[in-house]
Design an enzyme around this catalytic site. Sequence first.
Site, PDB file in Angstrom:
ATOM      1  N   ASN A 227      55.891  29.809  20.987  1.00 21.95           N
ATOM      2  CA  ASN A 227      55.479  30.924  21.845  1.00 21.95           C
ATOM      3  C   ASN A 227      56.699  31.736  22.286  1.00 21.95           C
ATOM      4  OD1 ASN A 227      56.001  28.573  23.468  1.00 21.95           O
ATOM      5  ND2 ASN A 227      54.907  29.468  25.197  1.00 21.95           N
ATOM      6  N   VAL A 228      56.465  33.033  22.390  1.00 17.95           N
ATOM      7  CA  VAL A 228      57.538  33.972  22.751  1.00 17.95           C
ATOM      8  C   VAL A 228      57.015  34.842  23.885  1.00 17.95           C
ATOM      9  CG1 VAL A 228      59.079  35.790  21.926  1.00 17.95           C
ATOM     10  CG2 VAL A 228      58.295  34.025  20.327  1.00 17.95           C
ATOM     11  N   GLU A 229      57.623  34.703  25.056  1.00 21.09           N
ATOM     12  CA  GLU A 229      57.147  35.458  26.218  1.00 21.09           C
ATOM     13  C   GLU A 229      57.985  36.720  26.443  1.00 21.09           C
ATOM     14  OE1 GLU A 229      56.832  32.570  29.421  1.00 21.09           O
ATOM     15  OE2 GLU A 229      55.068  31.682  28.427  1.00 21.09           O
TER      16      GLU A 229
ATOM     17  N   CYS B 216      51.493  33.736  21.346  1.00 17.32           N
ATOM     18  CA  CYS B 216      51.256  32.293  21.242  1.00 17.32           C
ATOM     19  C   CYS B 216      51.935  31.717  19.995  1.00 17.32           C
ATOM     20  CB  CYS B 216      49.764  32.000  21.139  1.00 17.32           C
ATOM     21  SG  CYS B 216      48.837  32.350  22.640  1.00 17.32           S
TER      22      CYS B 216
ATOM     23  N   GLU C  49      50.724  29.610  17.831  1.00 17.35           N
ATOM     24  CA  GLU C  49      49.848  29.555  16.657  1.00 17.35           C
ATOM     25  C   GLU C  49      49.859  30.883  15.902  1.00 17.35           C
ATOM     26  OE1 GLU C  49      49.266  28.760  19.800  1.00 17.35           O
ATOM     27  OE2 GLU C  49      47.475  27.521  20.018  1.00 17.35           O
TER      28      GLU C  49
ATOM     29  N   CYS D 157      44.073  29.246  22.517  1.00 10.32           N
ATOM     30  CA  CYS D 157      43.346  30.294  23.242  1.00 10.32           C
ATOM     31  C   CYS D 157      42.321  30.954  22.305  1.00 10.32           C
ATOM     32  CB  CYS D 157      44.320  31.324  23.810  1.00 10.32           C
ATOM     33  SG  CYS D 157      44.947  32.480  22.581  1.00 10.32           S
TER      34      CYS D 157
ATOM     35  N   CYS E 114      43.790  33.051  19.377  1.00  6.17           N
ATOM     36  CA  CYS E 114      44.325  32.230  18.278  1.00  6.17           C
ATOM     37  C   CYS E 114      43.203  31.613  17.455  1.00  6.17           C
ATOM     38  CB  CYS E 114      45.256  31.152  18.816  1.00  6.17           C
ATOM     39  SG  CYS E 114      46.830  31.825  19.410  1.00  6.17           S
TER      40      CYS E 114
HETATM   41  N1  THU Z   1      50.263  29.587  24.610  1.00  9.20           N
HETATM   42  C1  THU Z   1      50.402  29.265  23.288  1.00  9.20           C
HETATM   43  O1  THU Z   1      51.506  29.389  22.716  1.00  9.20           O
HETATM   44  N2  THU Z   1      49.314  28.829  22.621  1.00  9.20           N
HETATM   45  C2  THU Z   1      48.062  28.699  23.167  1.00  9.20           C
HETATM   46  O2  THU Z   1      47.126  28.358  22.473  1.00  9.20           O
HETATM   47  C3  THU Z   1      47.853  28.961  24.588  1.00  9.20           C
HETATM   48  C4  THU Z   1      49.012  29.496  25.330  1.00  9.20           C
HETATM   49  C5  THU Z   1      51.437  30.067  25.340  1.00  9.20           C
HETATM   50  C6  THU Z   1      51.375  31.517  25.707  1.00  9.20           C
HETATM   51  C7  THU Z   1      52.297  31.567  26.897  1.00  9.20           C
HETATM   52  O3  THU Z   1      53.626  31.725  26.430  1.00  9.20           O
HETATM   53  C8  THU Z   1      52.164  30.188  27.523  1.00  9.20           C
HETATM   54  O4  THU Z   1      51.565  29.370  26.550  1.00  9.20           O
HETATM   55  C9  THU Z   1      51.349  30.146  28.797  1.00  9.20           C
HETATM   56  O5  THU Z   1      50.158  30.769  28.627  1.00  9.20           O
END
Ligand code: THU
Length: 130
Positions: free
Chosen positions: A43-45, A54, A56, A88, A91
């Site tokens: 994941n990259v915010e 996300c 995935e 989520c 995804c």
């Molecule tokens: N996140 C994922 O990488 N995959 C998911 O299926 C759900 C959420 C990440 C997104 C965000 O960076 C962090 O989790 C919190 O929501």
Amino acid sequence: MIDNTELLNQARKACDNAYAHYSKFYVGACALYDSGNYYLGANVENASYGLSLCAERNAMSSAVAAGEKGKLIKIAIFSKNRTNCMPCGACRQWMAEFAKDNQMQIILESEDEKCAIFTLEELLPYGFML
Ligand code: THU
């Protein structure tokens, strides 16, 4: 073909690269295609929170960028947190786009929770298809 244990190991490795500066919720994914190839994502915010990506979708994007033409058969998701990370809705819809069929497997593990396996059919019943 890579087995589930190794898929989860790869997802755990990808998780080490997660950029979760804001949520501190670290996720790694490893997407396996019927070609035998697999792709990693983390994941990259972003400071603009809604732009976060996300793990995935990052892994599936890597497959497209690498020219993968096969079908998605499994995705392992590892989260460096207490509980397994259920994918989520966005995804799940992306998985449906690239999946071989609705028996595609979603394999989850976290620091504290044991491996759990779901099919896409279980996680996205009556999903949208064109
Ligand atoms: N996140 C994922 O990488 N995959 C998911 O299926 C759900 C959420 C990440 C997104 C965000 O960076 C962090 O989790 C919190 O929501």
